[in-house]
Design a protein around this motif. Structure first.
Motif, PDB file in Angstrom:
ATOM      1  N   ALA A 238      15.277  15.450  38.380  1.00 23.96           N
ATOM      2  CA  ALA A 238      15.299  16.145  39.702  1.00 23.96           C
ATOM      3  C   ALA A 238      14.335  17.165  39.695  1.00 23.96           C
ATOM      4  CB  ALA A 238      16.516  16.391  40.128  1.00 23.96           C
ATOM      5  N   SER A 239      13.780  17.754  38.712  1.00 25.12           N
ATOM      6  CA  SER A 239      12.840  18.948  38.447  1.00 25.12           C
ATOM      7  C   SER A 239      11.631  18.506  39.309  1.00 25.12           C
ATOM      8  CB  SER A 239      12.428  19.134  37.243  1.00 25.12           C
ATOM      9  OG  SER A 239      11.596  18.340  36.580  1.00 25.12           O
ATOM     10  N   PRO A 240      10.885  19.697  39.907  1.00 21.95           N
ATOM     11  CA  PRO A 240       9.649  19.414  40.647  1.00 21.95           C
ATOM     12  C   PRO A 240       8.664  18.983  40.009  1.00 21.95           C
ATOM     13  CG  PRO A 240      10.537  21.715  41.010  1.00 21.95           C
ATOM     14  CD  PRO A 240      11.448  21.055  40.058  1.00 21.95           C
ATOM     15  N   ALA A 241       8.592  19.192  38.635  1.00 21.90           N
ATOM     16  CA  ALA A 241       7.252  18.571  37.879  1.00 21.90           C
ATOM     17  C   ALA A 241       7.879  16.928  37.619  1.00 21.90           C
ATOM     18  CB  ALA A 241       7.572  19.098  36.617  1.00 21.90           C
ATOM     19  N   PHE A 242       9.188  16.632  37.373  1.00 22.08           N
ATOM     20  CA  PHE A 242       9.281  15.390  37.291  1.00 22.08           C
ATOM     21  C   PHE A 242       8.973  14.700  38.595  1.00 22.08           C
ATOM     22  CE2 PHE A 242      12.450  11.671  37.947  1.00 22.08           C
ATOM     23  CZ  PHE A 242      12.082  10.982  36.687  1.00 22.08           C
ATOM     24  N   GLN A 243       9.480  15.012  39.509  1.00 23.13           N
ATOM     25  CA  GLN A 243       9.342  14.576  41.045  1.00 23.13           C
ATOM     26  C   GLN A 243       7.777  14.198  41.532  1.00 23.13           C
ATOM     27  OE1 GLN A 243      11.741  13.245  43.117  1.00 23.13           O
ATOM     28  NE2 GLN A 243      13.311  13.647  41.488  1.00 23.13           N
ATOM     29  N   GLU A 244       7.143  15.198  40.826  1.00 18.97           N
ATOM     30  CA  GLU A 244       5.701  14.938  41.429  1.00 18.97           C
ATOM     31  C   GLU A 244       5.013  13.864  40.595  1.00 18.97           C
ATOM     32  OE1 GLU A 244       1.415  17.361  40.890  1.00 18.97           O
ATOM     33  OE2 GLU A 244       3.335  18.500  40.386  1.00 18.97           O
ATOM     34  N   ALA A 245       5.441  13.682  39.375  1.00 14.59           N
ATOM     35  CA  ALA A 245       5.083  12.275  38.675  1.00 14.59           C
ATOM     36  C   ALA A 245       5.746  11.234  39.167  1.00 14.59           C
ATOM     37  CB  ALA A 245       5.221  12.491  36.904  1.00 14.59           C
ATOM     38  N   THR A 262      -0.768  10.300  31.137  1.00 16.06           N
ATOM     39  CA  THR A 262      -0.941  11.314  29.963  1.00 16.06           C
ATOM     40  C   THR A 262       0.069  12.038  29.707  1.00 16.06           C
ATOM     41  OG1 THR A 262      -1.845  12.816  31.712  1.00 16.06           O
ATOM     42  CG2 THR A 262      -3.522  11.149  30.514  1.00 16.06           C
ATOM     43  N   GLY A 263       0.246  12.934  28.467  1.00 16.47           N
ATOM     44  CA  GLY A 263       1.354  13.696  28.386  1.00 16.47           C
ATOM     45  C   GLY A 263       1.505  13.468  26.701  1.00 16.47           C
ATOM     46  N   GLU A 264       2.329  14.492  26.384  1.00 13.43           N
ATOM     47  CA  GLU A 264       2.726  14.827  24.857  1.00 13.43           C
ATOM     48  C   GLU A 264       3.552  13.628  24.318  1.00 13.43           C
ATOM     49  OE1 GLU A 264       4.692  18.481  24.210  1.00 13.43           O
ATOM     50  OE2 GLU A 264       3.123  19.626  25.390  1.00 13.43           O
ATOM     51  N   THR A 265       3.428  13.341  22.898  1.00 13.68           N
ATOM     52  CA  THR A 265       4.452  12.412  22.356  1.00 13.68           C
ATOM     53  C   THR A 265       5.552  12.397  22.694  1.00 13.68           C
ATOM     54  OG1 THR A 265       2.573  12.338  20.575  1.00 13.68           O
ATOM     55  CG2 THR A 265       4.734  11.512  20.328  1.00 13.68           C
ATOM     56  N   GLY A 266       6.375  11.393  22.967  1.00 10.10           N
ATOM     57  CA  GLY A 266       7.811  11.497  23.132  1.00 10.10           C
ATOM     58  C   GLY A 266       8.114  11.809  24.639  1.00 10.10           C
ATOM     59  N   VAL A 267       7.281  11.997  25.543  1.00  7.00           N
ATOM     60  CA  VAL A 267       7.864  12.334  27.024  1.00  7.00           C
ATOM     61  C   VAL A 267       7.922  11.185  27.744  1.00  7.00           C
ATOM     62  CG1 VAL A 267       6.316  14.583  27.143  1.00  7.00           C
ATOM     63  CG2 VAL A 267       5.381  12.134  27.915  1.00  7.00           C
ATOM     64  N   GLY A 268       8.132   9.969  27.150  1.00  2.00           N
ATOM     65  CA  GLY A 268       8.558   8.940  27.677  1.00  2.00           C
ATOM     66  C   GLY A 268       7.703   7.876  28.622  1.00  2.00           C
ATOM     67  N   LYS A 269       6.442   7.810  28.204  1.00  2.00           N
ATOM     68  CA  LYS A 269       5.270   7.014  28.665  1.00  2.00           C
ATOM     69  C   LYS A 269       5.700   5.558  28.965  1.00  2.00           C
ATOM     70  CE  LYS A 269       2.220   8.791  26.140  1.00  2.00           C
ATOM     71  NZ  LYS A 269       2.472  10.166  25.468  1.00  2.00           N
ATOM     72  N   GLU A 270       6.062   4.900  27.827  1.00  2.00           N
ATOM     73  CA  GLU A 270       6.296   3.629  28.123  1.00  2.00           C
ATOM     74  C   GLU A 270       7.585   3.639  29.258  1.00  2.00           C
ATOM     75  OE1 GLU A 270       8.021  -0.278  25.555  1.00  2.00           O
ATOM     76  OE2 GLU A 270       7.366   1.484  24.439  1.00  2.00           O
ATOM     77  N   ARG A 271       8.505   4.319  29.185  1.00  2.00           N
ATOM     78  CA  ARG A 271       9.451   4.065  30.278  1.00  2.00           C
ATOM     79  C   ARG A 271       8.970   4.255  31.574  1.00  2.00           C
ATOM     80  NH1 ARG A 271      14.858   4.092  30.157  1.00  2.00           N
ATOM     81  NH2 ARG A 271      14.894   4.403  27.897  1.00  2.00           N
ATOM     82  N   PRO A 405       5.988  17.812  29.982  1.00  2.00           N
ATOM     83  CA  PRO A 405       6.869  17.940  28.645  1.00  2.00           C
ATOM     84  C   PRO A 405       8.207  18.393  29.181  1.00  2.00           C
ATOM     85  CG  PRO A 405       5.369  19.798  28.770  1.00  2.00           C
ATOM     86  CD  PRO A 405       4.944  18.706  29.808  1.00  2.00           C
ATOM     87  N   LEU A 406       9.299  17.958  28.251  1.00  2.00           N
ATOM     88  CA  LEU A 406      10.628  18.312  28.611  1.00  2.00           C
ATOM     89  C   LEU A 406      10.859  19.659  28.918  1.00  2.00           C
ATOM     90  CD1 LEU A 406      13.362  16.654  28.988  1.00  2.00           C
ATOM     91  CD2 LEU A 406      13.848  16.832  26.818  1.00  2.00           C
ATOM     92  N   ARG A 407       9.968  20.672  28.051  1.00  2.00           N
ATOM     93  CA  ARG A 407      10.493  21.923  28.283  1.00  2.00           C
ATOM     94  C   ARG A 407       9.851  22.612  29.687  1.00  2.00           C
ATOM     95  NH1 ARG A 407       6.309  21.183  24.769  1.00  2.00           N
ATOM     96  NH2 ARG A 407       4.151  22.024  25.429  1.00  2.00           N
ATOM     97  N   GLU A 408       9.109  21.789  30.337  1.00  2.00           N
ATOM     98  CA  GLU A 408       8.697  22.316  31.684  1.00  2.00           C
ATOM     99  C   GLU A 408       9.475  21.741  32.619  1.00  2.00           C
ATOM    100  OE1 GLU A 408       4.581  21.464  32.309  1.00  2.00           O
ATOM    101  OE2 GLU A 408       3.831  22.590  30.529  1.00  2.00           O
ATOM    102  N   GLU A 414      20.379  18.480  31.430  1.00  2.00           N
ATOM    103  CA  GLU A 414      21.690  17.866  31.481  1.00  2.00           C
ATOM    104  C   GLU A 414      21.925  16.524  32.102  1.00  2.00           C
ATOM    105  OE1 GLU A 414      25.659  19.876  33.156  1.00  2.00           O
ATOM    106  OE2 GLU A 414      23.918  20.857  33.480  1.00  2.00           O
ATOM    107  N   PRO A 415      21.197  16.154  33.289  1.00  2.00           N
ATOM    108  CA  PRO A 415      21.389  14.709  33.639  1.00  2.00           C
ATOM    109  C   PRO A 415      20.743  13.911  32.621  1.00  2.00           C
ATOM    110  CG  PRO A 415      19.579  15.646  34.943  1.00  2.00           C
ATOM    111  CD  PRO A 415      20.186  16.907  34.161  1.00  2.00           C
ATOM    112  N   LEU A 416      19.702  14.147  32.092  1.00  2.00           N
ATOM    113  CA  LEU A 416      19.036  12.944  30.969  1.00  2.00           C
ATOM    114  C   LEU A 416      20.037  12.995  29.965  1.00  2.00           C
ATOM    115  CD1 LEU A 416      15.413  13.931  30.562  1.00  2.00           C
ATOM    116  CD2 LEU A 416      16.293  11.756  30.744  1.00  2.00           C
ATOM    117  N   ALA A 417      20.558  14.339  29.248  1.00  2.00           N
ATOM    118  CA  ALA A 417      21.539  14.140  28.137  1.00  2.00           C
ATOM    119  C   ALA A 417      23.022  13.292  28.551  1.00  2.00           C
ATOM    120  CB  ALA A 417      22.083  15.395  27.757  1.00  2.00           C
ATOM    121  N   ASN A 418      23.335  13.349  29.910  1.00  2.00           N
ATOM    122  CA  ASN A 418      24.605  12.714  30.268  1.00  2.00           C
ATOM    123  C   ASN A 418      24.301  11.243  30.157  1.00  2.00           C
ATOM    124  OD1 ASN A 418      26.491  14.968  30.224  1.00  2.00           O
ATOM    125  ND2 ASN A 418      25.530  15.698  32.344  1.00  2.00           N
TER     126      ASN A 418
END
Length: 564
Positions: A238-245, A262-271, A405-408, A414-418
């Motif tokens: 639900a973060s602004p960066a995620f919502q934009e993508a 595009t994005g760093e390794t592990g950001v979930g491009k295949e998903r 990336p997840l740090r941004e 928290e929702p991802l972890a749950n």
């Protein structure tokens, strides 16, 4: 049982109340606490009474205390679970005092956890809530310690496994010199129906929230009827960066445009690619994923475009490639920047003409494939270095989507972890109560070099390590993380440094051994010299001393021995 009405020592509780200035948090065991001004809580309490009325304000404040009490009951069972039942139960009143709510004195306590029988009476002196109410409204006509009553009821209910309701039989807010509360099962009160309303979820605010959810559901239904939409279950955030993508992905879903992720390794491009496929008109067709970096250079063309029998040694039968298998659906090319230059030329032709040519074939085949490519490298830089074709870059880069990336996107952790917790508890058949507050805060503040993939690995490890029925704690996620600088509360109410648990246990064993400080120092010096093979410089380094300091201590030890 008729419990003893004297408190056990509270050192175990004080030791678990920790102040951690580095993280900006206060911890009671694994539960995060807050140090708030009573004036601020009093102001909130006053605003609630004025804005929603005393009935709804009482319900809200009672439920706030009730939730706090239930959490402390869970804490009590883990803290003193091995002690007697009455010692474990008295954690609640002791915590109420430690947390600054009131001075609690047990008057009468009789309970049996097995049968659910409970009868208790306690005296409260110096109730913060009675004082706050009198300051704001003057003398009250009815008892007003709603938060404190909620806490006592929530704590006892969780401890007994049934709803126990406390009432004030006298209250300092009404002019008494102290407060007195009596608790028993809700059904034993004559006004049980009236009392239940303060512990049920239905309220004015819940009604408003339910209506709001209905409106949002209606809006979602109308919007989904207009155009294809990525399912919320496919991607979490639900973060602004995620919502934009996510918004860019939604717009692309209704088209046939080639998408470059595009994005760093592990950001979930295949998903993201799978979500795009599921949200498009091609959802009924196949989704074929290829990791270009994982295929040997001499086999990649055969894998992508197929091969005819006899095209090369070992090609004993014709075989379709990934493009043909993805016909009518979506082909996802991950790590497209690692494609060899000859394969890039053939890929460009497919994008231009919509035709593929198997290795060893003399004719072309039409394919209807939507291409989604992904890379974690700078393709512009690769073009400048001659490793990637510029014309292919132009064809792929029609609709770029950068996945942050997840740090941004810390709001999504928290929702991802749950979400991952639910997936892995089902996979590993574990029943867990959730992720502890300290563990969740550590997840939120972690830098995540491995992004979502690393989060998946950590949550799965936590699910495996956490005990059945328990929660995932910090040590299950980061077993080797060093403790920060923390402080706990001494018996005199002052802050004192907290040693790591291993050091605390060692100090306790030393004290229990009866060794004097002088004897302990003598044994420590002798052991260091022995381990260093008689080398005083080496022994001094082990002890964090200089060689002259060690030599002085050894001489002093020897002189005392001669005197004896």
């Amino acid at each position: 049982m008729e419990a003893k009405l004297s408190y056990p020592p509270n050192a175990d509780l004080r030791h678990l109340l920790r102040f951690d200035p580095q993280s900006g948090a206060i911890w009671l065991g694994e539960h995060r606490m807050l140090l708030l001004h009573t004036a601020a809580l009093s102001g909130l309490r006053q605003d609630l009474i004025h804005s929603v009325g005393p009935v709804h304000a009482r319900r809200l404040l009672t439920r706030m205390g009730y939730a706090s009490g239930r959490r402390d009951a869970e804490f009590a069972r883990t803290t003193r679970g091995a002690l007697s039942l009455d010692a474990a139960f008295l954690v609640g009143p002791q915590l109420h005092m430690l947390e600054g709510a009131a001075c609690v004195t047990p008057v009468q306590l009789d309970f049996d956890a097995a049968t659910g029988r409970f009868s208790g009476e306690f005296r409260w002196d110096n109730s913060w809530e009675a004082h706050a109410h009198r300051q704001a409204f003057g003398l009250a006509e009815t008892p007003a310690c709603w938060v404190l009553l909620g806490y006592a009821s929530g704590y006892t209910s969780a401890f007994m496994g049934r709803l126990i309701v406390f009432k004030e039989i006298c209250c300092a807010a009404c002019g008494a010199d102290h407060c007195q509360i009596v608790g028993q099962p809700v059904d034993e009160w004559p006004d049980a129906a009236e009392q239940r309303q303060y512990f049920e979820d239905d309220s004015l605010l819940d009604t408003i929230a339910a209506l709001n959810e209905q409106v949002q559901a209606l809006v979602t239904t109308i919007e989904s009827a207009r155009e294809p939409c990525i399912s919320a279950g496919m991607l979490v955030g639900a973060s602004p960066a995620f919502q934009e993508a996510h918004a860019l992905l939604n717009r692309a879903a209704a088209t046939q445009v080639t998408v470059l992720l595009t994005g760093e390794t592990g950001v979930g491009k295949e998903r993201f690619a799978r979500a795009l496929h599921q949200g498009s008109a091609r959802a009924a067709g196949p989704f074929i994923a290829v990791n270009c970096a994982a295929l040997p250079a001499d086999l990649i063309e055969a894998e992508l475009f197929g091969v005819e029998r006899g095209a090369y040694t070992g090609a004993h039968a014709s075989r379709s490639g990934r493009f043909e298998r993805a016909d009518g659906g979506t082909l996802f090319l991950d790590e497209v920047g690692d494609l060899p230059l000859p394969s890039q030329a053939k890929l460009l032709r497919v994008l231009q003409d919509g035709e593929i040519e198997r290795l060893g074939a003399e004719t072309t085949r039409k394919v209807n494939v939507r291409l989604v490519a992904a890379t974690n490298v700078d393709l512009e830089a690769a073009v400048s270095q001659g490793r990637f074709r510029r014309d292919l870059l132009y064809r792929l880069n029609v609709y770029p989507i950068c996945i942050p990336p997840l740090r941004e996107r810390t709001a999504d952790i928290e929702p991802l972890a749950n979400h991952l917790l639910a997936r892995f508890t089902a996979l590993h058949q574990k029943r867990l109560s959730g992720i502890g507050e300290r563990a969740m805060q550590a997840l939120v503040h972690y830098d995540w070099p491995g992004n979502v993939r690393e989060l998946e690995n950590l949550i799965e490890r936590g699910v495996i390590l956490a005990p059945q029925g328990g929660s995932i704690e910090l040590e299950h996620l980061f077993p080797h993380q060093p403790p920060g600088i923390q402080a706990t509360v001494s018996a005199k109410g002052r802050l004192a440094p907290v040693r790591p648990d291993s050091e605390q246990a060692l100090c306790a064993r030393i004290l229990d051994s009866g060794l004097s400080l002088e004897s302990l120092e003598s044994q420590l010096l002798d052991l260091a010299v022995e381990r260093a093979g008689g080398n005083l410089s080496g022994a001094a380094r082990q002890l964090g001393l200089t060689r002259p300091q060690l030599a002085y201590r050894l001489k002093r030890q020897q002189d005392k021995g001669n005197e004896a």
